[in-house]
Design a protein around this motif. Sequence first.
Motif, mmCIF file in Angstrom:
data_model
loop_
_atom_site.group_PDB
_atom_site.id
_atom_site.type_symbol
_atom_site.label_atom_id
_atom_site.label_comp_id
_atom_site.label_asym_id
_atom_site.label_seq_id
_atom_site.Cartn_x
_atom_site.Cartn_y
_atom_site.Cartn_z
ATOM 1 N N ILE A 68 0.835 -1.200 0.000
ATOM 2 C CA ILE A 68 0.000 0.000 0.000
ATOM 3 C C ILE A 68 0.866 1.245 0.000
ATOM 4 N N ARG A 69 1.892 1.250 0.831
ATOM 5 C CA ARG A 69 2.782 2.415 0.911
ATOM 6 C C ARG A 69 3.422 2.717 -0.434
ATOM 7 N N ARG A 70 3.791 1.678 -1.170
ATOM 8 C CA ARG A 70 4.413 1.894 -2.484
ATOM 9 C C ARG A 70 3.410 2.368 -3.523
ATOM 10 N N ARG A 71 2.152 1.990 -3.357
ATOM 11 C CA ARG A 71 1.151 2.320 -4.365
ATOM 12 C C ARG A 71 0.506 3.691 -4.167
ATOM 13 N N LEU A 72 0.349 4.112 -2.928
ATOM 14 C CA LEU A 72 -0.328 5.380 -2.685
ATOM 15 C C LEU A 72 0.559 6.562 -3.054
ATOM 16 N N PRO A 73 -0.025 7.692 -3.394
ATOM 17 C CA PRO A 73 0.780 8.884 -3.713
ATOM 18 C C PRO A 73 1.609 9.327 -2.511
ATOM 19 N N CYS A 74 2.637 10.111 -2.779
ATOM 20 C CA CYS A 74 3.480 10.640 -1.701
ATOM 21 C C CYS A 74 2.646 11.535 -0.792
ATOM 22 N N GLY A 75 3.072 11.619 0.464
ATOM 23 C CA GLY A 75 2.367 12.460 1.417
ATOM 24 C C GLY A 75 2.500 13.927 1.075
ATOM 25 N N GLY A 76 1.655 14.752 1.685
ATOM 26 C CA GLY A 76 1.686 16.182 1.431
ATOM 27 C C GLY A 76 2.904 16.856 2.024
ATOM 28 N N ASP A 77 3.020 18.162 1.767
ATOM 29 C CA ASP A 77 4.206 18.903 2.201
ATOM 30 C C ASP A 77 4.007 19.633 3.526
ATOM 31 N N VAL A 105 -1.759 9.214 7.272
ATOM 32 C CA VAL A 105 -0.697 8.926 8.226
ATOM 33 C C VAL A 105 0.615 8.708 7.475
ATOM 34 N N LEU A 106 1.626 9.477 7.839
ATOM 35 C CA LEU A 106 2.939 9.354 7.198
ATOM 36 C C LEU A 106 3.774 8.285 7.877
ATOM 37 N N ASP A 107 3.748 8.254 9.197
ATOM 38 C CA ASP A 107 4.505 7.242 9.926
ATOM 39 C C ASP A 107 4.137 7.287 11.397
ATOM 40 N N VAL A 108 4.455 6.196 12.100
ATOM 41 C CA VAL A 108 4.268 6.115 13.548
ATOM 42 C C VAL A 108 5.539 5.544 14.161
ATOM 43 N N LEU A 109 5.768 5.898 15.416
ATOM 44 C CA LEU A 109 6.948 5.394 16.113
ATOM 45 C C LEU A 109 6.637 5.292 17.600
ATOM 46 N N VAL A 110 6.735 4.081 18.142
ATOM 47 C CA VAL A 110 6.501 3.841 19.564
ATOM 48 C C VAL A 110 7.836 3.945 20.290
ATOM 49 N N GLN A 111 7.894 4.822 21.287
ATOM 50 C CA GLN A 111 9.134 5.045 22.023
ATOM 51 C C GLN A 111 8.843 5.158 23.518
ATOM 52 N N SER A 112 9.865 4.927 24.303
ATOM 53 C CA SER A 112 9.713 5.004 25.754
ATOM 54 C C SER A 112 9.974 6.406 26.278
ATOM 55 N N ARG A 113 10.454 7.309 25.413
ATOM 56 C CA ARG A 113 10.828 8.650 25.847
ATOM 57 C C ARG A 113 10.004 9.711 25.137
ATOM 58 N N ARG A 114 9.964 10.866 25.750
ATOM 59 C CA ARG A 114 9.269 12.025 25.165
ATOM 60 C C ARG A 114 10.200 13.229 25.289
ATOM 61 N N ASP A 115 11.275 13.200 24.513
ATOM 62 C CA ASP A 115 12.290 14.234 24.622
ATOM 63 C C ASP A 115 12.856 14.547 23.235
ATOM 64 N N GLN A 130 9.915 9.575 3.480
ATOM 65 C CA GLN A 130 9.291 10.497 2.531
ATOM 66 C C GLN A 130 10.263 10.994 1.460
ATOM 67 N N CYS A 131 11.554 10.863 1.724
ATOM 68 C CA CYS A 131 12.595 11.260 0.769
ATOM 69 C C CYS A 131 12.598 12.761 0.480
ATOM 70 N N ARG A 132 12.033 13.538 1.383
ATOM 71 C CA ARG A 132 12.044 14.992 1.231
ATOM 72 C C ARG A 132 11.615 15.623 2.544
#
Length: 238
Positions: A68-77, A105-115, A130-132
């Motif tokens: 799906i990620r490869r098929r959908l258009p690039c995310g907005g700016d 949704v461009l991406d998600v990241l689960v992390q233990s910190r908020r810094d 996103q390559c840009r």
Amino acid sequence: MSLPAAKSSYAGYRFPAEVISQAVWLYFRFPLSLRMVEEMLAARGIIVSHETVRQWALKFGQEFASRIRRRLPCGGDKWHLDEVAIKIAGVKHWLWRAVDQAGMVLDVLVQSRRDKRAAKRLLRKLLKRQCRAPRVMVTDKLPSYGAAKREVMPGVEHRQHKALNNRAENSHQPTRRRERQMKRFKSARQAQRFLSTHDQIANLFHLRRDHVTGSEHRTARARAFEMWAEISRVAAAI
């Protein structure tokens, strides 16, 4: 050229590709438990255990999400970034998410910190994916965003205001529903894996109802289902 790939993907499975892809779609598309998917399939005369549905989701979920990620258009700016607290095995973690101006949704990241370090990880992942760089980055007033942006992409305009970031905050709502249905995530790895797949499938069926007629909405939905058939290679497996 797609036929051999379809055979190798579903080789060794007792159920046909149509059943497997439908189960995976149901599980990731709607706030359903594994047992609910099992029961919905049983209503159609398909007897399969919830554990089998779980294995299908693990096997095919990320594979479908990558296509799906490869098929959908690039995310907005224009990137909207936000973070929300989630409990994993009783320990607070932070789910960082980025969406564009259309709510994709461009991406998600689960992390233990908020810094600052955690914010930098998110920005670097976004730039790699996103390559840009974006034209504008919108966040709340968490200082970590500004500190990370100055190091990773200093030339990007940064707008910090709580009211401007409703789009990113609203994108957490489906996660909250799934978190309740799943009785919380069991590990950071499970949360990352599930949400990466869930959000990409949601992107494919992200059909805005505002500013479109009923017929336009149905046409867009039909296109999404056609793409899902291609991505899951159901047609090639028939």
